[in-house]
Structure formats: C-alpha cells, structure tokens
Design a protein around this motif. Structure first.
Motif, PDB file in Angstrom:
ATOM      1  N   ARG A 143      45.335  22.098  47.787  1.00 53.78           N
ATOM      2  CA  ARG A 143      44.749  21.174  46.813  1.00 53.78           C
ATOM      3  C   ARG A 143      44.201  21.956  45.618  1.00 53.78           C
ATOM      4  N   PRO A 144      44.307  21.367  44.424  1.00 53.24           N
ATOM      5  CA  PRO A 144      43.758  22.023  43.233  1.00 53.24           C
ATOM      6  C   PRO A 144      42.249  22.247  43.356  1.00 53.24           C
ATOM      7  N   VAL A 145      41.800  23.392  42.840  1.00 53.38           N
ATOM      8  CA  VAL A 145      40.375  23.725  42.851  1.00 53.38           C
ATOM      9  C   VAL A 145      39.931  24.050  41.434  1.00 53.38           C
ATOM     10  N   GLU A 146      38.637  23.893  41.207  1.00 53.40           N
ATOM     11  CA  GLU A 146      38.061  24.225  39.913  1.00 53.40           C
ATOM     12  C   GLU A 146      37.443  25.621  39.960  1.00 53.40           C
ATOM     13  N   GLY A 147      37.271  26.202  38.789  1.00 53.73           N
ATOM     14  CA  GLY A 147      36.603  27.505  38.713  1.00 53.73           C
ATOM     15  C   GLY A 147      37.533  28.665  38.964  1.00 53.73           C
ATOM     16  N   LEU A 148      36.954  29.856  38.897  1.00 55.08           N
ATOM     17  CA  LEU A 148      37.721  31.081  39.064  1.00 55.08           C
ATOM     18  C   LEU A 148      38.091  31.315  40.528  1.00 55.08           C
ATOM     19  N   VAL A 149      39.303  31.813  40.739  1.00 54.29           N
ATOM     20  CA  VAL A 149      39.770  32.216  42.062  1.00 54.29           C
ATOM     21  C   VAL A 149      40.243  33.660  41.968  1.00 54.29           C
TER      22      VAL A 149
ATOM     23  N   MET B 251      53.438  28.514  28.141  1.00 55.49           N
ATOM     24  CA  MET B 251      53.484  28.659  29.592  1.00 55.49           C
ATOM     25  C   MET B 251      52.065  28.793  30.117  1.00 55.49           C
ATOM     26  N   LYS B 252      51.739  27.993  31.125  1.00 57.26           N
ATOM     27  CA  LYS B 252      50.372  28.040  31.634  1.00 57.26           C
ATOM     28  C   LYS B 252      50.296  27.569  33.081  1.00 57.26           C
ATOM     29  N   LEU B 253      49.123  27.833  33.685  1.00 56.31           N
ATOM     30  CA  LEU B 253      48.808  27.293  34.996  1.00 56.31           C
ATOM     31  C   LEU B 253      48.250  25.889  34.819  1.00 56.31           C
ATOM     32  N   LEU B 254      48.838  24.939  35.491  1.00 53.01           N
ATOM     33  CA  LEU B 254      48.239  23.607  35.501  1.00 53.01           C
ATOM     34  C   LEU B 254      47.098  23.556  36.501  1.00 53.01           C
ATOM     35  N   THR B 255      47.361  24.090  37.704  1.00 61.06           N
ATOM     36  CA  THR B 255      46.328  24.120  38.734  1.00 61.06           C
ATOM     37  C   THR B 255      46.480  25.369  39.595  1.00 61.06           C
ATOM     38  N   VAL B 256      45.360  25.782  40.175  1.00 56.07           N
ATOM     39  CA  VAL B 256      45.335  26.796  41.236  1.00 56.07           C
ATOM     40  C   VAL B 256      45.002  26.029  42.513  1.00 56.07           C
TER      41      VAL B 256
ATOM     42  N   GLU C 164      60.260  40.608  37.852  1.00 51.88           N
ATOM     43  CA  GLU C 164      59.609  40.092  36.646  1.00 51.88           C
ATOM     44  C   GLU C 164      58.095  40.050  36.864  1.00 51.88           C
ATOM     45  N   ARG C 165      57.339  40.408  35.827  1.00 52.77           N
ATOM     46  CA  ARG C 165      55.887  40.455  35.973  1.00 52.77           C
ATOM     47  C   ARG C 165      55.203  39.451  35.051  1.00 52.77           C
ATOM     48  N   TRP C 166      54.203  38.777  35.627  1.00 55.18           N
ATOM     49  CA  TRP C 166      53.424  37.781  34.898  1.00 55.18           C
ATOM     50  C   TRP C 166      51.990  38.256  34.759  1.00 55.18           C
ATOM     51  N   LEU C 167      51.434  38.089  33.568  1.00 54.90           N
ATOM     52  CA  LEU C 167      50.017  38.346  33.307  1.00 54.90           C
ATOM     53  C   LEU C 167      49.306  37.001  33.217  1.00 54.90           C
ATOM     54  N   ILE C 168      48.273  36.823  34.038  1.00 61.77           N
ATOM     55  CA  ILE C 168      47.552  35.553  34.091  1.00 61.77           C
ATOM     56  C   ILE C 168      46.048  35.833  34.136  1.00 61.77           C
ATOM     57  N   GLY C 169      45.288  35.056  33.383  1.00 63.12           N
ATOM     58  CA  GLY C 169      43.836  35.081  33.503  1.00 63.12           C
ATOM     59  C   GLY C 169      43.217  36.437  33.223  1.00 63.12           C
TER      60      GLY C 169
ATOM     61  N   LEU D 208      55.359  35.933  44.946  1.00 60.71           N
ATOM     62  CA  LEU D 208      54.975  37.053  44.089  1.00 60.71           C
ATOM     63  C   LEU D 208      54.018  37.977  44.826  1.00 60.71           C
ATOM     64  N   ARG D 209      54.101  39.269  44.502  1.00 63.12           N
ATOM     65  CA  ARG D 209      53.137  40.251  45.009  1.00 63.12           C
ATOM     66  C   ARG D 209      52.104  40.529  43.922  1.00 63.12           C
ATOM     67  N   VAL D 210      50.974  41.069  44.313  1.00 68.78           N
ATOM     68  CA  VAL D 210      49.903  41.382  43.369  1.00 68.78           C
ATOM     69  C   VAL D 210      50.021  42.839  42.942  1.00 68.78           C
ATOM     70  N   VAL D 211      50.306  43.055  41.676  1.00 68.87           N
ATOM     71  CA  VAL D 211      50.388  44.408  41.121  1.00 68.87           C
ATOM     72  C   VAL D 211      49.009  44.882  40.683  1.00 68.87           C
ATOM     73  N   HIS D 212      48.253  43.986  40.082  1.00 70.02           N
ATOM     74  CA  HIS D 212      46.880  44.294  39.662  1.00 70.02           C
ATOM     75  C   HIS D 212      46.030  43.064  39.920  1.00 70.02           C
ATOM     76  N   PRO D 213      44.919  43.201  40.650  1.00 69.83           N
ATOM     77  CA  PRO D 213      44.098  42.038  40.988  1.00 69.83           C
ATOM     78  C   PRO D 213      43.404  41.452  39.770  1.00 69.83           C
ATOM     79  N   GLY D 214      42.990  40.219  39.908  1.00 72.79           N
ATOM     80  CA  GLY D 214      42.267  39.563  38.838  1.00 72.79           C
ATOM     81  C   GLY D 214      41.821  38.179  39.250  1.00 72.79           C
ATOM     82  N   ALA D 215      41.132  37.506  38.348  1.00 69.92           N
ATOM     83  CA  ALA D 215      40.639  36.156  38.614  1.00 69.92           C
ATOM     84  C   ALA D 215      41.343  35.169  37.691  1.00 69.92           C
ATOM     85  N   ILE D 216      41.699  34.005  38.233  1.00 65.07           N
ATOM     86  CA  ILE D 216      42.437  33.009  37.471  1.00 65.07           C
ATOM     87  C   ILE D 216      41.804  31.633  37.652  1.00 65.07           C
TER      88      ILE D 216
END
Length: 222
Positions: free
Chosen positions: A29-35, A1-6, A110-115, A155-163
């Motif tokens: 539109r898809p972007v490159e780099g961290l968001v 399971m993965k992100l194809l694009t942000v 349900e909670r997802w961990l990403i990046g 989805l809501r943000v439980v803990h911030p982060g960069a993806i």
C-alpha cells in the motif's frame, strides 16, 4: 519521469504463499513520508530493500538482486481496462509505482537516481508465482501475465537513500547492449533460445538468470 507512490507491505496470512509461516507481504500500500532504501543482503538472508516492507518467503523473494520492485502506472492502467476492475498502486506487489518510465523495457544494468541520492540498478524482470496469482484472483493469471510479458523490473541498490512519492526518476546510466527486463523474462520462461544473448548484460544481470544463461550456453556447446 517520477514516482507516483512508494508502497510497503505488511505480513498477512495467505493460503497461496510458499513461505513456511504462511505469510506474505505482497499486498503493498502507498505510504506517506520518506522511506529509506538500502541493500538488504543476499537472497535467503535479506528481504526487501525498503525499510518497513515485509518479505516473508526469503527463499524466493528479496535479497540484493530483488531489493526493489518497480511497475509502471501505465501498465497497471492497461490491466485495469482488461480486468474491468480497479488495480491500485502497489497491487502487483511493486514497491515503486512510476509514471513516464518504460519499466519493462529498461535495460539490465540501467541506473536510476531517485530522491535523496538513491541509485538503483535494473537486474531482471519479475516471474509470476502462485502467491501473485492467488492475490490477484484471476483465472489462469500466471499464463496471462507471462503471455503479455510486461513484467516490471527488479532493481538492486547501488547507493542507499531516502525516497518519497512525487520524487523525480532520472536515468543516469544506460549500458551499451539491448537486453531489457522484458527480454530477460522471455529468455528464462518462454523463449530459451534467447538465453545466450543475456550474457551481453554481464554481471549486472540477476545472478540466477546469469547462471541459467551460462548453463544453457555450456550445454549447447557440449
């Protein structure tokens, strides 16, 4: 399971938006780099949870319970076949286009961990609006999208982060109920007799859906 694009959107003029300024950020539109992703604050005040992403109609979009919108590439592919035209990542206004994640069948809470430590929590399905219909440009789009009931998930943000694109998506918590984003959508749109069952999801549910379910149950008991 993965992100194809942000995917991020910029404000653009539209005759279909309900926003007072006539702008919409639905064409993402898809972007490159961290968001960076964080809680944007309550609805009506906060917009998108993704830095650099435009939410122009704060009355109906954005806010903590709709901070991030995800849609599965597999479901975009199904629409692509039905519509007979390309449906690129971000075209449905989703911030996250995923692969291998059954997004519409994700459980509320349900909670997802990403990046880089980002934790998201599923709150609801997506109800189609006139801006979405105008953007897609297909006759009877709201009814078609509603009939299929494959809504993606807010989805809501439980803990911030960069993806970034390519990050793995890990499901780190599944609650002990059977209320999915798709079921929640049907309950608040076409099958209102399902509303009492939404209460099993508790406070993880989008606040507007939770209020609707409670009001329905109260009315049935009066």
């Amino acid at each position: 399971m993965k992100l194809l694009t942000v995917n991020l959107g910029r404000p653009e003029a539209s005759v279909h938006t309900n926003g007072a300024d006539g702008l919409t950020g639905i064409d993402k539109r898809p972007v490159e780099g961290l968001v960076h992703v964080s809680d944007p604050g309550p609805k009506g005040v906060g917009g998108s949870g993704l830095a650099g992403d435009a939410v122009c109609d704060l009355r109906h979009h954005g806010g903590s319970d709709q901070a991030v919108y995800a849609f599965a590439r597999e479901d975009l592919d199904a629409w692509e076949q039905e519509l007979g035209r390309p449906v690129p990542n971000g075209f449905f206004g989703e911030n996250l286009t995923t692969s291998g994640v059954t997004v519409s069948e994700a459980l509320i809470g349900e909670r997802w961990l990403i990046g880089d430590g980002l934790i998201l929590e599923v709150t609801s399905g997506r109800i189609p609006c006139r801006t979405f219909a105008g953007h897609v440009g297909e006759r009877g789009w709201v009814k078609r999208f509603t009939r299929r009931g494959v809504t993606g998930a807010y989805l809501r943000v439980v803990h911030p982060g960069a993806i970034r694109a390519g990050d793995p998506v890990e499901i780190v918590h599944r609650p002990h109920h059977s209320v999915t984003a798709a079921l929640q959508f049907r309950a608040v749109t076409t099958e209102r007799t399902l509303l009492p069952g939404l209460l099993a999801a508790g406070d993880a549910l989008h606040e507007e859906a939770l209020r609707t379910a409670r009001e329905y149950v109260a009315a049935q008991g009066s």
